[in-house]
Enzyme design. Structure first.
Site, PDB file in Angstrom:
ATOM      1  N   ASN A   1       0.831  -1.201   0.000  1.00 22.84           N
ATOM      2  CA  ASN A   1       0.000   0.000   0.000  1.00 22.84           C
ATOM      3  C   ASN A   1       0.868   1.253   0.000  1.00 22.84           C
ATOM      4  OD1 ASN A   1      -2.000  -2.029   1.779  1.00 22.84           O
ATOM      5  ND2 ASN A   1      -3.016  -0.723   0.284  1.00 22.84           N
TER       6      ASN A   1
ATOM      7  N   GLU B   1      -0.442  -0.610  -4.357  1.00 25.78           N
ATOM      8  CA  GLU B   1      -1.869  -0.338  -4.193  1.00 25.78           C
ATOM      9  C   GLU B   1      -2.044   1.084  -3.680  1.00 25.78           C
ATOM     10  OE1 GLU B   1      -4.036  -3.216  -1.981  1.00 25.78           O
ATOM     11  OE2 GLU B   1      -3.312  -4.908  -3.174  1.00 25.78           O
TER      12      GLU B   1
ATOM     13  N   ASP C   1      -6.942   0.688  -4.785  1.00 21.09           N
ATOM     14  CA  ASP C   1      -7.488  -0.079  -3.667  1.00 21.09           C
ATOM     15  C   ASP C   1      -8.813   0.522  -3.210  1.00 21.09           C
ATOM     16  OD1 ASP C   1      -7.512  -2.049  -1.752  1.00 21.09           O
ATOM     17  OD2 ASP C   1      -6.225  -0.973  -0.349  1.00 21.09           O
TER      18      ASP C   1
ATOM     19  N   GLU D   1     -12.870  -7.486  -2.891  1.00 28.13           N
ATOM     20  CA  GLU D   1     -12.400  -7.580  -1.508  1.00 28.13           C
ATOM     21  C   GLU D   1     -13.516  -8.068  -0.587  1.00 28.13           C
ATOM     22  OE1 GLU D   1      -9.131  -4.003  -1.426  1.00 28.13           O
ATOM     23  OE2 GLU D   1     -11.184  -3.464  -0.957  1.00 28.13           O
TER      24      GLU D   1
END
Length: 199
Positions: free
Chosen positions: A33, A65, A95, A152
């Site tokens: 991330n 991400e 994301d 997700e």
């Protein structure tokens, strides 16, 4: 913040290096991330490139991400950095799409490789018609833009069935596994590919 980001990048590359040793060409990508603040930093891509060299990693070992914890302020700087990231060959994912500051304009600007659909969108899949329609539209949009789509917070078999019907590329969530340690992750990967493999 920058020091913490550098530490996370180091840890991610270290893990990718271990996967390389264990699995070779079939090693999964490691996702890291990154925040808009990191992407606005003039030195970020230099740091990324240096870290890849230090761990002797190919760029395809990583996926960055983009988390949308706040709006992107220096849009020009981010665009330039992302273009350099793409030139390196590192994958880029958006994301938690469908939450935060994500927008259709961002999709056009960021030109990511992967679109990750937020769990708020996938919660009602397979049981709620509107959820199916919304996720189907998001998957179709990602496909039209040449992106993989990853759903997700998938927790139930009926969500998998719905996502398969809608053409979603991959899933992430408890239906595969709860959070586990490094040893357990390695064993899980040995059973078969769970993530998009490097190309």
């Amino acid at each position: 913040m920058q020091e913490f980001g550098a530490q996370v990048l180091d840890l991610g590359c270290a893990q990718a290096s271990r996967f390389d040793d264990q699995f070779g060409a079939t090693a999964p990508q490691v996702s890291i991330n990154v925040s808009p603040q990191q992407l606005e930093d003039d030195h970020f891509v230099d740091q990324l490139e240096a870290t890849l060299r230090r761990f002797d990693l190919g760029a395809s070992a990583l996926c960055l991400e983009i988390t949308e914890s706040r709006p992107i302020v220096d849009a020009v700087g981010v665009d330039e950095n992302l273009e350099r990231v793409r030139t390196l060959g590192v994958s880029v994912a958006i994301d938690d799409f469908g939450s935060g500051y994500s927008s259709l304009r961002q999709l056009r600007r960021l030109r990511a490789d992967i679109l990750k659909l937020d769990g708020e969108l996938t919660d009602g899949l397979g049981q709620d018609r509107d959820s199916n329609l919304i996720v189907g539209a998001a998957v179709g949009l990602g496909r039209a833009l040449g992106m993989q789509t990853i759903a997700e917070r998938v927790e139930h078999p009926w969500q998998i069935e719905a996502l398969t019907t809608l053409g979603c590329s991959a899933i992430q969530g408890y239906v595969i596994s709860p959070p586990i340690n490094q040893t357990a992750i390695t064993e899980l990967i040995r059973r078969g590919p769970l993530l998009p493999q490097r190309t």
